[in-house]
Design a protein around this motif. Structure first.
Motif, PDB file in Angstrom:
ATOM      1  N   LEU A 801       0.831  -1.212   0.000  1.00 24.24           N
ATOM      2  CA  LEU A 801       0.000   0.000   0.000  1.00 24.24           C
ATOM      3  C   LEU A 801       0.862   1.258   0.000  1.00 24.24           C
ATOM      4  CD1 LEU A 801      -2.742  -0.964   2.642  1.00 24.24           C
ATOM      5  CD2 LEU A 801      -2.993  -0.914   0.157  1.00 24.24           C
ATOM      6  N   MET A 802       1.970   1.215   0.701  1.00 26.30           N
ATOM      7  CA  MET A 802       2.843   2.392   0.802  1.00 26.30           C
ATOM      8  C   MET A 802       3.435   2.783  -0.550  1.00 26.30           C
ATOM      9  SD  MET A 802       2.869   3.753   3.769  1.00 26.30           S
ATOM     10  CE  MET A 802       2.166   3.341   5.363  1.00 26.30           C
ATOM     11  N   GLN A 803       3.629   1.808  -1.410  1.00 27.73           N
ATOM     12  CA  GLN A 803       4.129   2.130  -2.742  1.00 27.73           C
ATOM     13  C   GLN A 803       3.132   3.016  -3.492  1.00 27.73           C
ATOM     14  OE1 GLN A 803       4.660  -2.147  -3.630  1.00 27.73           O
ATOM     15  NE2 GLN A 803       6.746  -1.618  -4.244  1.00 27.73           N
ATOM     16  N   THR A 804       1.845   2.678  -3.372  1.00 29.15           N
ATOM     17  CA  THR A 804       0.806   3.496  -4.015  1.00 29.15           C
ATOM     18  C   THR A 804       0.710   4.866  -3.359  1.00 29.15           C
ATOM     19  OG1 THR A 804      -0.436   1.480  -4.524  1.00 29.15           O
ATOM     20  CG2 THR A 804      -1.631   3.562  -4.637  1.00 29.15           C
ATOM     21  N   ILE A 805       0.774   4.892  -2.031  1.00 31.13           N
ATOM     22  CA  ILE A 805       0.707   6.175  -1.308  1.00 31.13           C
ATOM     23  C   ILE A 805       1.873   7.071  -1.712  1.00 31.13           C
ATOM     24  CG2 ILE A 805       0.886   7.231   0.983  1.00 31.13           C
ATOM     25  CD1 ILE A 805      -0.676   4.806   2.071  1.00 31.13           C
TER      26      ILE A 805
END
Length: 833
Positions: A801-805
């Motif tokens: 998820l952090m990659q997208t954020i």
């Protein structure tokens, strides 16, 4: 212990499935693990516990327990001059033998901080007892411990908000003994094969209530603002079943026959005590009559505590529950059987199977937990009807079948990596289904007579699966070695393929049965119902080989051949019926699973008229669970389905007597995005049910998002369950800066299950929120979530998820937040580009 409900992979959101499956595979014991080659024998009995007397007080600031113990023992058989007690992470100040009222110090060795070796003052024989005095300090928060899927922590004694610094959280102390964690708060022989009577004296702040095993004998008010409560347990039970709880609780007093039945709740939930637990005396009566053994203890209490490390625990006479069993009147309106009530009856059945007769070792945990799991189905069908019992039974079967490595584990398991590993879907869900099959095979009268024999023969002692077999054989007169060898001492389940052939010339119905699993062939007794000429004829058959062919002469071509007519087999079945046969099954066969299977078959291809007929009829099924299943199965892109379903859904949305079915109908209607339904949805917002309100708000959001956001504001101060989820999802997808505080607080303060369900939506809003400081809040909270639930694979999922954020924050020129997201992704092992 409860049946693995708090955070199982089946309850987690679909978004986490891949991450969890990967994590589970990494954690599962490997076949070449040396620990798996160790035979886990029942611990040798050198000394036996007889009586345990404790005097304890608590240091809230240090999170310590100051204890004095007098433990009475005797050699089991052979003479001995040594004693070993489990004592985890303690300061042991004095160990003495009590002689003529005096304490004579003994030499002891305590090197590993896990157990203490004591040199006794002489050689004792098994016809003489001795009493050891111990002065100690327990330091549970300094103990390194390992939990399991069922019990996620093992430090034995828990201080909840001891400094009073956490807002809206009470100060409590409680214990959790299973598996072997009681020895983190008092020295003992911490094995289920031990049994001891008990006295506990607790000195606590006078404003608090206490609960322990047995009877509250006396209370003494002290000059320093404390009170000393004295609890006594006259009947022997295992050390892991000892319990204490201290806190601000209101006690609701009930009774069963002439025995106390009490409910301990936080003051704000006290008005709902009767709604939450009030059916308990009725369950005690039912179990007592069904088993032929009256409830064996002097009282039964249930207490709900904060931050519990499992679902619930069957401490003798004093079950401890996690928060999810409780609710306000409005929450309880929407409570279905699996949501709390099944846990309440599960723990109560343990008072017989687990406490009265206790598994002699963790290898035989099945005689505790499989029975408690089975009891959930037993009570459901008695109280709520056979459809509810069959649904519960099937849900448990699916839980087992969907667990990757379950098919390689024996039910009775003498080889395992860690005792905590035995608390799994094999012991619980599979074991419960094995008992339900055995009940079907023997018949209720013989089965329950056998259980009564088992309980009476082993009362206040220990049991194992072989003793259960002998008791059931005594009751029924049947040999059951084949059944126990197959299901208790073997692994796996049949993968059964069923196909059919009708020969009109010879009037012969042929049934082909094929077991496709690797390994052993399962011997399966079951019923076959043949529906022909307006009549049903039952045949009881056995499948003894991997491939069997059965033939029956029938006057006319059957409308339906229903293999496993009682729907009792623990198997993965492929039943090759035509949709016309499934249609006949839906409208004519009597059971929940008959209709369930037909709905499943019909849902696969809703273009066909026969399929549509089943699905549309099921919208009006007599059981709300199947109405919901049909509603969720509807293919609303099909015009025929839409046309036929819409008026039924509109009726259900207004008149269904079950709030969950009503909510499901509203949710389905919302997908039509028809403005003509707005009035219906707005009226539903006035419902007393949070589930109905939540569905209505979601449906309004499908048609008019600004109106839904406006309506949601009115519910911010009073929302629970499905309504909270709907507001959260609405704000996360349609809201902005003004809605962030609600989103953030809801996620931060939500329970584990709610966090798993909402993590993706929370991450999406974190990525797009305008204010960088809000994005930073979201990133920090997601990181905390990943760390806290790492054992379930949450760290890997959050890393993704952090990659997208990071990408979203970069597009918003929020470099600081993008960097923070990247750092978390790297920390959690994500491949950041």
């Amino acid at each position: 212990m409860t049946d693995l409900k708090p955070i199982s992979t089946l309850l987690l959101s679909c978004a986490l499935t891949a991450a969890l499956t990967s994590s589970y595979a990494q954690q599962a014991p490997k076949p070449d693990d040396p620990e798996m080659k160790i035979y886990r024998a029942v611990p040798t009995k050198i000394n036996d516990l007889i009586h345990t007397k404790l005097d304890v007080r608590f240091d809230y600031k240090k999170r310590y327990l100051y204890g004095k113990e007098w433990v009475t023992l005797k050699p089991h058989f052979y003479p001995t001059d040594t004693l070993r007690l489990d004592a985890k992470g303690m300061d042991l100040k004095n160990i003495s033998v009590v002689k003529n009222g005096k304490n004579i110090p003994l030499k002891f060795t305590y090197k590993d901080s896990l157990s203490v070796a004591i040199q006794l003052d002489k050689v004792y024989h098994n016809n003489e007892s001795y009493t050891i005095y111990i002065d100690y300090t327990a330091k549970p928060n300094e103990l390194k411990s390992k939990g399991s899927a069922a019990i996620n922590d093992a430090k034995g004694l828990y201080f909840i908000n001891p400094d009073g610094t956490e807002k809206d959280k009470p100060t409590q102390v409680w214990t959790q003994g299973e598996t072997e964690s009681s020895s983190a708060w008092f020295p003992t022989i911490d094995k289920p094969s031990q049994k001891t009577t008990e006295e506990i004296t607790m000195t606590v702040p006078s404003k608090y209530v206490t609960l322990s095993n047995g009877k509250l004998v006396s209370q003494k008010t002290n000059a320093d603002g404390t009170r000393t409560d004295y609890w006594k347990m006259d009947l022997p039970h295992s050390p892991y079943l000892f319990m204490m709880a201290v806190g601000d609780f209101k006690i609701y007093k009930d009774k069963w026959r002439d025995k106390e039945v009490n409910y301990y709740l936080e003051p704000k939930y006290a008005p709902y005590a009767k709604e939450i637990f009030g059916f308990t005396p009725e369950v005690i009566e039912f179990y007592s009559k069904t088993l032929g053994v009256d409830y064996p203890w002097n009282k039964y209490a249930q207490i709900v505590v904060r931050d519990y490390v499992s679902g619930a625990m069957e401490n003798t006479t004093a079950t401890l529950h996690g928060e999810y069993v409780q609710g306000t009147h409005r929450e309880l309106i929407d409570a279905y059987y699996n949501n709390g009530r099944s846990t309440i009856v599960h723990e109560l059945f343990h008072q017989w199977f687990g406490d009265y007769v206790t598994a002699e070792s963790w290898s035989n945990l099945t005689v505790n937990e499989s029975f408690a799991d089975f009891s959930e189905t037993l009570w459901a069908e008695h109280k709520y009807g056979k459809d509810v019992g069959d649904e519960h039974n099937h849900d448990a079967l699916l839980n087992y079948l969907r667990t990757p490595d379950a098919k390689v584990k024996n039910l009775v398991r003498f080889y395992y990596d860690d005792k905590e590993d035995v608390f799994d879907v094999v012991t619980y869900q599979k074991g419960g289904r094995i008992l339900n099959m055995l009940r079907n095979y023997l018949g209720d009268a013989a089965f329950f007579k056998g259980l009564g024999i088992y309980l009476k023969t082993n009362a206040f002692k220990n049991g194992e699966a072989q003793q259960l077999r002998l008791a059931l054989e005594e009751a029924s007169g049947l040999d059951l070695n084949w059944y126990f060898n197959q299901w208790y001492y073997g692994a796996g389940h049949p993968i059964l393929n069923i196909s059919y052939k009708w020969d009109d010339a010879t009037k012969t119905q042929t049934i082909y049965l094929q077991q496709n699993q690797d390994g052993q062939t399962f011997k399966l007794p079951f019923a076959i119902d043949i529906y022909a000429g307006g009549k049903k004829e039952r045949h009881k058959v056995w499948m003894n080989d991997k491939a069997d062919t059965l033939t029956f002469h029938v006057a006319t071509k059957p409308d339906l051949v229903n293999v496993d007519g009682d729907k009792i087999l623990l198997a993965k079945k492929t039943d090759n019926k035509s949709i016309e046969e499934f249609s006949f099954q839906y409208f004519n066969a009597p059971l929940y699973m008959d209709r369930y299977e037909a709905i499943e078959a019909a849902a696969a291809n809703q273009k066909e008229k026969a399929n549509q007929k089943i699905i549309i009829a099921a919208l009006k099924d007599k059981y709300y669970g199947l109405r919901i299943k049909a509603i969720k199965a509807l293919n609303l892109t099909n015009e025929d389905i839409r046309t036929a379903a819409q008026p039924i859904l509109a009726s259900l949305a207004q008149t269904d007597d079950n709030t969950l079915a009503k909510a499901a109908a509203i949710t389905a209607l919302g997908k039509f995005k028809a403005s003509g339904n707005l009035t219906l949805f707005k009226q539903a917002l006035n419902s007393e049910s949070y589930a109905v309100q939540g569905a209505a708000l979601e449906a309004i959001g499908q048609i008019d998002a600004p109106e839904a956001l406006k309506q949601a504001k009115a519910f911010e101060k009073d929302n629970k369950g499905a309504l909270t989820t709907s507001i959260f999802n609405l704000y996360a997808t349609k809201g902005g800066t003004a809605e962030w505080p609600y989103i953030y607080d809801t996620f931060k303060n939500g329970g584990a299950q709610n966090k798993f369900n909402g993590v993706r939506a929370f991450a999406d809003m974190t990525g797009r929120i305008e204010k960088p400081e809000y994005a930073q809040q979201g990133i920090a909270e997601l990181k905390d979530f990943g760390i806290k639930y790492k054992m379930y694979g949450a760290d890997k999922f959050v890393g993704t998820l952090m990659q997208t954020i990071k990408t979203q924050r970069t597009q918003l020129n929020d470099t600081a937040s993008a960097t923070a997201a990247e750092n978390v992704a790297k920390e959690f092992g994500a491949d950041v580009k």
